[in-house]
Design an enzyme around this catalytic site. Structure first.
Site, PDB file in Angstrom:
ATOM      1  N   HIS A 304       0.839  -1.219   0.000  1.00 42.88           N
ATOM      2  CA  HIS A 304       0.000   0.000   0.000  1.00 42.88           C
ATOM      3  C   HIS A 304       0.869   1.262   0.000  1.00 42.88           C
ATOM      4  CE1 HIS A 304      -3.141  -2.944   0.737  1.00 42.88           C
ATOM      5  NE2 HIS A 304      -2.371  -3.428   1.693  1.00 42.88           N
ATOM      6  N   GLU A 319      -2.278   0.414   7.939  1.00 43.30           N
ATOM      7  CA  GLU A 319      -1.393  -0.673   7.510  1.00 43.30           C
ATOM      8  C   GLU A 319      -0.192  -0.157   6.726  1.00 43.30           C
ATOM      9  OE1 GLU A 319      -3.152  -3.568   4.850  1.00 43.30           O
ATOM     10  OE2 GLU A 319      -1.180  -4.515   4.590  1.00 43.30           O
ATOM     11  N   HIS A 372       2.949  -7.005   4.563  1.00 42.79           N
ATOM     12  CA  HIS A 372       1.576  -6.561   4.824  1.00 42.79           C
ATOM     13  C   HIS A 372       1.164  -6.936   6.236  1.00 42.79           C
ATOM     14  CE1 HIS A 372       0.045  -5.578   0.673  1.00 42.79           C
ATOM     15  NE2 HIS A 372       1.206  -6.139   0.394  1.00 42.79           N
ATOM     16  N   GLU A 447       1.943 -11.656   5.987  1.00 35.61           N
ATOM     17  CA  GLU A 447       0.876 -11.002   6.756  1.00 35.61           C
ATOM     18  C   GLU A 447       1.216 -11.289   8.210  1.00 35.61           C
ATOM     19  OE1 GLU A 447      -1.607  -9.189   5.454  1.00 35.61           O
ATOM     20  OE2 GLU A 447      -2.258 -10.039   3.536  1.00 35.61           O
TER      21      GLU A 447
HETATM   22 ZN   LIG Z   1      -2.152  -5.221   2.763  1.00 35.14          ZN
END
Ligand SMILES: [Zn+2]
Length: 485
Positions: A304, A319, A372, A447
């Site tokens: 992002h 995030e 992430h 993640e």
């Molecule tokens: Zn993400």
């Protein structure tokens, strides 16, 4: 020294190739007689300092004299024990003891291998001569191998094929342009302190290319898509410390999209870096013997950024900010271990998904890790997972290898994250994420924790916890790199 001499050398080879198109046509007949230390071209007897012999029903001729007889340029690469013969734009190579003949980059099986006798290399006459379009007859009575030249010089055939590409029934777009085959591609090579430098200059942007290594023997392959080899010579001997020669082939051609393949034959295991210029017309390549830590370039991808915040926690943690902070920490750890590391973004800016993997591909990175934090509508969802792309379905060998390595990297990274963070193990998972699918090196997406989970958001807000994630990711990368050496 770097460019000029080698350019001259390439032009010399070009001149050599194009100056002798009639070379083959002057030959009316070549005759080798078993056990005779000479051969005949037309009526002329030429001495050899060794005799032709028969083994496994094949006639073997000393490499030098077979090359001379066919008027092929012959090159011996000691380090990889490979013979290359070059004639009329056809490049034929064989490795000692290997029953494979490679003709313009395409490998074909043969029933016998080159042999070494009394410190001398002998090649089977038939498959070599036939590779150049010669006809070969065996006259049992006089124990003679008779080699007859191709009816048409091989080069004419190549030119005809090129012309056919522009025939009206070929409707692909790129054929509308009247391309000048003389100037599609240039290659310059040079050496500096054991570092091989190659510059590939294309006269149209290189929209897509792929670099990968193959072993036994060690080679570095560059595929240039939608690019034709033009008049690049099929082989350039360089005899550098790392690279022995560069071979060029038209790997795929109409009706399939054009692919030019450059093969760098390596004298030893080597690492590489590549840089594509902004106008995409110049691809610079450096090939070198890796020093500790130098072989691997790691590209970290903080997910992002800019107007895409990613997931946002209940307490407002974004995030994109956590991802960037963690990525910078990973970079710091890796850099302190002399592992070259690049980020796909250094600040709070938006980067397209394809640009992220594209950067890693263009850098010639050996590892790609996208960072992430997870999120779910169910705020109880928590834990750690690592994703990789896996889709075995008629893929090319190097892609299958890449996917297997991605899985290894995912496993090692997940293990380190679990050890250091102590969160729930959600496992290593397959996913069809664009950044993972389009990367050309082992690639995973981490993640680390759930930003949508209040407890984990609270952890992610703390510096010590982000540092722990970074340590785990860095450890996963170094563990992976170590297993690959
Ligand atoms: Zn993400």
């Amino acid at each position: 020294m770097y460019a000029k001499i080698k350019i001259l050398f390439i032009f010399f080879i070009l001149f050599f190739i194009f100056a002798l198109p009639a070379g083959a046509s002057e030959i009316q007949q070549i005759t080798f007689i078993v056990s005779q230390p000479n051969y005949q071209v037309n009526d002329q007897v030429k001495p050899m300092d060794a005799a032709t012999f028969i083994e496994n029903n094949r006639t073997y001729v000393p490499v030098r004299f077979l090359g001379d007889a066919l008027k092929a340029k012959t090159v011996w690469s000691q380090n990889i024990k490979m013979v290359t013969l070059l004639l009329n734009n056809i490049n034929v190579s064989l490795n000692m003891g290997s029953k494979i003949i490679t003709i313009n980059g395409q490998a074909n099986p043969i029933d016998v291998a080159p042999v070494l006798k009394n410190n001398r290399t002998y090649l089977p006459a038939r498959p070599i001569a036939e590779a150049f379009g010669f006809k070969v007859k065996w006259e049992k009575e006089g124990k003679k191998v008779v080699v007859l030249p191709p009816e048409k010089p091989a080069e004419t055939k190549v030119l005809n094929e090129t012309t056919n590409n522009n025939s009206p029934d070929n409707k692909t777009d790129h054929n509308k342009e009247n391309k000048n085959e003389e100037t599609t591609l240039e290659l310059k090579t040079g050496e500096e302190n054991g570092l091989t430098k190659a510059t590939i200059i294309a006269f149209q942007p290189i929209k897509d290319y792929k670099i990968f290594k193959l072993t036994a023997p060690d080679r570095l392959i560059i595929d240039l898509f939608d690019i034709r080899p033009g008049n690049l010579p099929p082989a350039v001997m360089v005899n550098f410390e790392v690279v022995s020669q560069v071979r060029v082939g038209w790997f795929s051609k109409s009706p399939d999209p054009d692919v030019t393949r450059l093969v760098f034959d390596l004298n030893k295991k080597a690492a590489y870096r590549s840089y594509l210029s902004e106008d995409k017309k110049i691809l610079d390549l450096e090939i070198f013997t890796p020093k500790p830590g130098e072989e691997n370039l790691v590209v970290l991808d903080p997910g992002h950024g800019g107007n895409d915040p990613g997931a946002v926690g209940q307490a407002g943690l974004k995030e994109k900010d956590v991802n960037l902070d963690v990525a910078k920490r990973v970079k710091e750890i890796l850099t302190s271990q002399n592992i070259k590391t690049e980020l796909t973004r250094e600040g709070d800016n938006y980067v397209d998904l394809y640009e992220r993997s594209g950067m890693a591909n263009n850098y010639g990175a050996s590892v790609f890790v996208s960072i992430h934090m997870n999120a779910h509508e169910n705020r109880d969802a928590n834990g750690t997972s690592v994703f990789y792309y896996c889709y075995f379905n008629g893929q090319k060998e190097e892609e299958i290898v890449r996917q297997e390595k991605s899985k290894e990297l995912a496993n090692i990274t997940q293990q380190n994250l679990l050890n250091l963070l102590g969160l729930r193990d959600r496992g290593v998972q397959q996913a069809n994420f664009a950044v993972l699918r389009t990367a050309s090196m082992p690639a995973v997406l981490v993640e680390a924790a759930f930003i949508s989970n209040y407890t984990e958001e609270n952890l992610l807000a703390q510096e010590y916890f982000r540092q722990k994630i970074a340590q785990a990711v860095a450890q996963g990368i170094t563990d992976f790199i170590t297993t690959q050496l």
